[in-house]
Structure formats: C-alpha cells, structure tokens
Write a protein that holds these residues in place. Sequence first.
Motif, PDB file in Angstrom:
ATOM      1  N   SER A 288       0.192   9.656   6.153  1.00 38.18           N
ATOM      2  CA  SER A 288       0.701   9.577   4.779  1.00 38.18           C
ATOM      3  C   SER A 288       1.884   8.637   4.704  1.00 38.18           C
ATOM      4  O   SER A 288       1.953   7.776   3.828  1.00 38.18           O
ATOM      5  N   GLY A 292       1.282   5.235   2.778  1.00 38.48           N
ATOM      6  CA  GLY A 292       2.083   5.188   1.556  1.00 38.48           C
ATOM      7  C   GLY A 292       3.042   4.024   1.562  1.00 38.48           C
ATOM      8  O   GLY A 292       3.241   3.363   0.546  1.00 38.48           O
ATOM      9  N   TYR A 308       1.835   5.625  -4.430  1.00 41.39           N
ATOM     10  CA  TYR A 308       1.883   5.421  -2.976  1.00 41.39           C
ATOM     11  C   TYR A 308       3.223   5.877  -2.419  1.00 41.39           C
ATOM     12  O   TYR A 308       3.292   6.408  -1.300  1.00 41.39           O
ATOM     13  N   ILE A 311       2.936   9.469  -1.890  1.00 31.41           N
ATOM     14  CA  ILE A 311       2.179   9.808  -0.684  1.00 31.41           C
ATOM     15  C   ILE A 311       3.095   9.757   0.525  1.00 31.41           C
ATOM     16  O   ILE A 311       3.055  10.641   1.396  1.00 31.41           O
ATOM     17  N   SER A 312       3.967   8.747   0.588  1.00 34.93           N
ATOM     18  CA  SER A 312       4.820   8.667   1.773  1.00 34.93           C
ATOM     19  C   SER A 312       5.879   9.775   1.754  1.00 34.93           C
ATOM     20  O   SER A 312       6.222  10.319   2.806  1.00 34.93           O
TER      21      SER A 312
END
Lengths: 482, 101
Positions: A288, A292, A308, A311-312
């Motif tokens: 992730s 991301g 994104y 996500i990170s």
Amino acid sequence: MMDYQFNTADLFFALPELFMIAAIALILLLDLFVSERFQNLTYYLTQSTLAITGYFAFNLIGESAVIFDGTYVLDTIGSYFKVFMMVFSIVALVYSRHYLRAHNLLKGEYFILSLLSVLGMMVMVSAHSMLTIYLGLEIMSLSLYTLIAIARDRAVAVEAALKYFVLGAIASGLLLYGMSMIYGITGSLDIGQIAAFATGANLNSEQVLILNFGLVFLVIGIAFKFGAVPFHMWVPDVYQGAPTSVTMFLSTVPKFAATAMLVRLLIDGLGGLQAYWADLFIILAILSIGLGSLVALMQTNIKRLLAYSTISHIGFILLGFITGVVEGYGAATFYVLAYVLMSLTAFGIIIALNKQGFEADQIVDFRGLSKHSPWFALLMLFVMLSMAGVPPFIGFYSKLFILQQVVSAGYIYLAVAAVVFAVISAYYYLQIIKTMYFDDAEKEITVTAPLDMRIILSINGALILVLGLMPSYWMELAISLF
Amino acid sequence: MIALSDYLILSAIVFCIGLAGIFINRTNIIMLLMCVELILAAVNTNFIAFSYYSSDVAGQIFVFFILTVAAAEVAIGLAILTLMYRNRGSIDVDVTNSLKG
C-alpha cells in the motif's frame, strides 16, 4: 443461549444508536412533508441529531457493558470512536452543503443517507458478534453506494457507485466466508467466545489451520474496506467519480469504522493469532505504501491523487497493527485521527473552490491560489506538509509514532522502506504547493464558500498545526483505548 | 448420512465458481450480480452445515440476515444498474470503464 432475559436497563447503553435511528425515522417523515421553503430544516435536524448522538456517546465514556446477549459491547474505545465519528460527520456535512448547493444536489435524501451510514458505522464500532459486525457493515455500505449515485445524471458518479457496489459486494462475500469458517471451528459468533477459543492452549494443528483459513478471508474483507493494496482497485475510481462531498465523507468517517472492525475481529476476537495476521499485514502495508506513493506521482486529478495518498496512509495505519503491542495499536489509532483531520481539510478546500456549476477537481485548478485566497492556500500548505510528514504538523508525529513502534518491534526493514516511500511521496505534495504558490492562474479564482464553512475549515486546518504541537495527549489517549 | 465435509466441499466449489465467474466474466454486469449471489449461497450453506452439526441455532439465524441483506443489496445494485443504462445506454463491463488513471 436459550435462557437469555431481555433487560430494559440494557437499552441505556445503546442510547446513541437508539436515539439516532428514531431521529432518522422522524427526519425521513418530516423531509417528505415539509415544503421546499424549509429545505434547510432537514440539514439542521441532521446536524442536531449528530450533535445529540455525540453528546450521548460522550456521556457513556467510561461505562462498559456487554449487552443484548453478547451481540453489543460498550467500552471506552467504542465511545471515543463514536464521539470522533459524530464530530467529523458534522464537519463533513457543513462542507458538503456548499458543494451540494453549487451542484443542485441539495436534497433531504443526502442527509438521511449520511445519517444511516453513520448509524451503520456506530453498530460496527459497538459490535461484539460477527453478526452485528456484518449488519453494521452492510448498513454503512448500502447507504454509501446510494450516496455516490445521488448525482444520478453524472455518468462517472454512477459508474463509481457501480464499481464500489460490485467490489463491496465481493468483499462482503469473502468476509462472510471467513466468518463462516471461524464460526464453524469455534462454534460461536460471539467475539468473546471466539477469543477464548483462539487463545486456548490445547489447539491442535488442524484447528489452527482452519482458523487461519478463515482468518485469511477476514483479512481480505478488512483490507477491501480499508482500500489496502492489492484490494485497492475501487479506491481511485470511486474517489474520482463520486461527488466531491461524498468522496470527502467516504475518505474520512468510515476509516474509524474500518479500524473498529479490525480491532473487534482481529484484536478482540483473534488476538491469539496475531502472529499469523501480522504476516499478512506486512504484505498489505508495504504494498500500500509503495503503490500509493508511486502511482500518485502521475496523477493530474486531485481527487485521484488524494485517493492514492489515502492508500499510502492506510499502509502506515496497518503498520501500526503489525507490532502486536498496545502502543502500536495506539499509534495506528492516532494515525487514523490525524489522517481524518488532514483529509477533511484537503477535501474541504477542494469543495471551497467549487462554485455554481464548476467542479474544481484538477490540480491545475489550484494555480495561483495563494494570490487570490492566501488563507486557503496556507491551509492547503499545512495539509500537504502534514501529509508529507514535515514537522511540526500532526502528520509528522503520526508517522513518527508508527515508525518508533515498528522499529522497536524489530521490523527495521519495514521502517526503512516506509521512510523511503514517504520521501518519494513528498514530491507530489510539494508539487501541489508549487502549483498554488508559483504558478499563475489562467482564470480568476473566487472562493464562494459560506461563512460557517470558512470558520470550521480554518479551525480544522489550524488543528493540524495545533495538535502537531502537542501530540502526546492524543497519543496517550489513543494508547489508553486498548 | 451426509458428512459435514461434504457440505463444506460443495460450498467451496460453489464459492470458487462464483469467484471465478467474477474474474472471468468480461461482458455483463448482471452476471457479476449472479456470481455474488453464488458466493453468498456458498456462505449460507457453510453456516447451515456448521450450525446443524454443532446444534447451535446462531448460524441459521445468521443465514436469515444474510438473505435479507442480499435482497436489499440486489435492489440497490439493480437501481444503480438502471441509472447506468440511462446514462450510457449499455451495461457492458467494457463500456462502463471510463475512470482510469
């Protein structure tokens, strides 16, 4: 099971949920019958419902009870999560109203569906049985699918709703399959009894195997709801396609519910198998953070970029759970709080740039913002620096606490990888700052956001800095929840 | 006498068919909904089998809830699908894939 006696006094512990469902029914009826002139009535009733529910939840902090035959639990983490969810929902709805007005979407349904999804999240937070978790999850998800499709003339919004729906339904199916396996081997839906079984010393290898088989599906279901790689496919599309106000709501409040689901299922329930699910989380977290950070570099749509970035951030949250110690869980919870604050401000500013019929969702829309609206540009600067992890903002401390715990748990390579990717991701955050401060606007930017939204957005942005100056109180609070 | 494992194997097969259908199917979204229903059917079979063999009713009650939620889910799914058709004039998976980046 059979000798369960219903106790009226138990209802007191579920007061926030009971109040909310009654209020939803009332608002739904009122919204149908009041004329167009009192359009604001639904909005104010919704906000007061959230405020009163939050007040009830706040009063219940410190109480703890397992009620309704072990299907519902009231404890400190649940009450705190509910209070946070209410506060952030109120803020999100204040921002949403400006967006909805600008795009002619201001309808009563929007607020009722928001309330319903918050109700589902509350049920998830207080669940003490797999059945309750599933029902809360579905109440939340079904309302969110509909909320995305509320912009029904916009093809992208409907497409986003469809994608979220299909992937969400698959995720629920996988989660349920895992639940059925866990139920089969433990013989109970109750989280407490599952925990007693999973921590039992006399498990044979066959039982551990079946538990792990179920566990994998549970982790997949949770990863789907969080949007962790490789189960992140829906996140960018839904964030980009959904109306910005829904994207904001989706990216903030449900994260608390997802964290609660993780805590209930994996820590309260299958805490005995921590070593097994931590291995799965290592893969999810590092993928992730990596994906991301890298894919966000190529985005031109700011909503997709923030997807994104989310996500990170999720990767960092999952890192906290890998450690398997209370401090690590606390750090992850603190990260959720910090992330929700940052995300709310970021989307709030995007929404503030919207005006009648104009959708501000490209990075180029931020060109020259510092000249036309220096205050909002400064707030956006706060958010971007905080997300990149620059001190003294809250985003720095949340990353710091996580990395401290990861290192002290012995996963030095994970910490190194996370830092490397965080540095890479700083590029796109700084790019937005550069766009705001050094590029010239092609067209006039006017911020038409109403006063209440400006005030709350300012407080929200300022909190990113203020909480960053005194993070230890919140960190200790987060640890005390476990 | 049918053993518990037979039910589990059956449900695992149905589950895999459902999952495979989702990944293989590249034409119609209605098919996706059918595959999701297959997955839920597999889950229900599991719950009922476990519930019966451990004489605990909780699993069977869970199945009632899954059935109800699945009905609500399909209602919402088909509503979104109708909107999709109105906006795009098609419900093919390929046509409904404009969000990319």
